[in-house]
Design an enzyme around this catalytic site. Structure first.
Site, PDB file in Angstrom:
ATOM      1  N   LYS A 126     -39.626   1.057 -23.609  1.00 41.01           N
ATOM      2  CA  LYS A 126     -40.637   0.937 -24.655  1.00 41.01           C
ATOM      3  C   LYS A 126     -40.686  -0.477 -25.231  1.00 41.01           C
ATOM      4  O   LYS A 126     -41.762  -0.992 -25.554  1.00 41.01           O
ATOM      5  CB  LYS A 126     -40.372   1.951 -25.771  1.00 41.01           C
ATOM      6  CG  LYS A 126     -40.658   3.389 -25.334  1.00 41.01           C
ATOM      7  CD  LYS A 126     -40.438   4.377 -26.463  1.00 41.01           C
ATOM      8  CE  LYS A 126     -40.749   5.799 -26.007  1.00 41.01           C
ATOM      9  NZ  LYS A 126     -40.532   6.790 -27.076  1.00 41.01           N
ATOM     10  N   LYS A 207     -47.879  10.792 -12.270  1.00 39.56           N
ATOM     11  CA  LYS A 207     -47.771  12.043 -13.012  1.00 39.56           C
ATOM     12  C   LYS A 207     -48.963  12.204 -13.939  1.00 39.56           C
ATOM     13  O   LYS A 207     -49.535  11.226 -14.417  1.00 39.56           O
ATOM     14  CB  LYS A 207     -46.468  12.073 -13.822  1.00 39.56           C
ATOM     15  CG  LYS A 207     -45.228  12.342 -12.995  1.00 39.56           C
ATOM     16  CD  LYS A 207     -43.996  12.465 -13.859  1.00 39.56           C
ATOM     17  CE  LYS A 207     -43.992  13.759 -14.639  1.00 39.56           C
ATOM     18  NZ  LYS A 207     -42.740  13.980 -15.394  1.00 39.56           N
ATOM     19  N   LYS A 210     -52.496  11.950 -20.388  1.00 33.44           N
ATOM     20  CA  LYS A 210     -53.801  11.995 -21.037  1.00 33.44           C
ATOM     21  C   LYS A 210     -54.569  10.691 -20.877  1.00 33.44           C
ATOM     22  O   LYS A 210     -55.752  10.616 -21.182  1.00 33.44           O
ATOM     23  CB  LYS A 210     -53.635  12.308 -22.519  1.00 33.44           C
ATOM     24  CG  LYS A 210     -53.090  13.708 -22.755  1.00 33.44           C
ATOM     25  CD  LYS A 210     -53.612  14.347 -24.011  1.00 33.44           C
ATOM     26  CE  LYS A 210     -53.423  13.479 -25.225  1.00 33.44           C
ATOM     27  NZ  LYS A 210     -53.920  14.130 -26.442  1.00 33.44           N
TER      28      LYS A 210
END
Length: 336
Positions: A126, A207, A210
């Site tokens: 991240k 994968k 959204k």
């Protein structure tokens, strides 16, 4: 008098293990989330003493809108209750409504080496993708996760593979505290969620997510599901393999019936398949599978007072346990 002496046959029930798990407060679940974690997660409520919290404090580590966070917290609760999470069987609450989570996290911060946090793979990932938002909360996320679990003396935690490292840190923190101040916490064990490789409809090598609107949400209408599936990629590569078709067939096996699956599998083998028919059959199967969920979810969202009552009841139950744990901890570490 012993049980054997009394002449009466007793059925002794085993004490259920304590399971703790957080529900993401940031986004609507899609069918990949459902197959990979949620479905198994719901099955566990029958076998464990469960504490399920909506992880709104964890959400603060990434960019958020206050009004959206409030709305999403209730929507997440509605999603899970509509899917079968029973407020009467489980303790369900909002993380931020039990302040002992952050109180215990501070104590754990003071015994957790920074080096342990800096080696966390998710923090590295991240931090490398969002360099403008490398905040202290992102670094300390696993410590709060440890507090979430150990505050209720959680013994098992359902996790995906990406969370195993964080849970291992919870075990390390429990061990360090026990060694320093006496046996207090169990070392929680992971229950690994079944891996479900649900791929993107438009980029089947990745994968499902959204991003780009290619994910089928559990709340999608039949029309939306059909529209998304019609865009699904079915092209083959140089070897004649199609990951897109494999993905559609996997979903049909999960949501359709065996007769449908065998029919399209047979057509695939003899090369007579019409992918538009496969997509329509799959759209109908997914739509039907979540029909009851969509109806229940709609009613729940129209009754925010009920959802707030569920959270208030859960928070009261959670706080009673959390207070007891914090009294014990404060006594052991010397706080008045």
């Amino acid at each position: 008098m012993s049980i054997s002496q009394c002449g009466i046959c007793y059925t002794l029930s085993m004490k259920k293990q304590i399971l703790v798990s957080g529900l993401r407060a940031t986004s609507e679940p899609h069918i990949g989330n459902y197959l990979g974690a949620i479905r198994q997660f719901l099955e566990k409520q029958e076998d464990f003493d469960c504490y399920f919290f909506i992880a709104d404090l964890h959400t603060l580590t990434t960019a958020f809108e206050p009004e959206e966070l409030r709305k999403n917290s209730l929507a997440v609760l509605a999603d899970y209750i509509a899917l079968g999470l029973d407020p009467k069987k489980n303790t369900i609450f909002l993380q931020s409504q039990v302040p002992q989570h952050t109180e215990l996290a501070w104590i754990f911060n003071c015994i957790t080496p920074v080096s342990e946090l800096q080696r966390m793979t998710q923090f590295k990932d991240k931090a490398s993708t969002d360099v403008k938002n490398i905040n202290a909360g992102l670094l300390n996320y696993p410590v709060l996760m440890a507090a979430d679990v150990l505050l209720y003396k959680g013994e098992v935690v359902p996790v995906g593979e990406d969370q195993v490292q964080h849970l291992e840190l919870s075990r390390i923190i429990a061990r360090k505290f026990n060694n320093a101040f006496g046996k207090t916490f169990p070392e929680p064990k992971p229950i690994l969620n079944k891996t479900a490789r649900v791929m993107s409809l438009t980029e089947p090598t990745k994968k499902m997510s959204k991003t780009g609107g290619a994910a089928i949400l559990l709340s999608d209408s039949p029309e939306e599901i059909k529209k998304k599936l019609r865009k699904a990629v079915t092209a083959t590569d140089a070897t004649g393999k199609s990951e897109g078709v494999d993905n559609l067939m996997y979903l049909l096996k999960e949501f359709g019936n065996q007769e449908q699956y065998d029919f399209f599998q047979s057509q695939l083998k003899d090369n007579t398949i019409q992918f538009s028919h496969l997509k329509d059959a799959l759209a109908e199967a997914i739509s039907e599978h979540f029909k009851e969920f969509r109806e229940k979810r709609k009613k729940l969202l129209e009754d925010p007072e009920y959802l707030a009552e569920v959270l208030a009841t859960g928070a009261k139950k959670a706080q009673a346990v959390a207070n007891k744990t914090m009294e014990e901890i404060k006594g052991k570490i010397g706080l008045l």
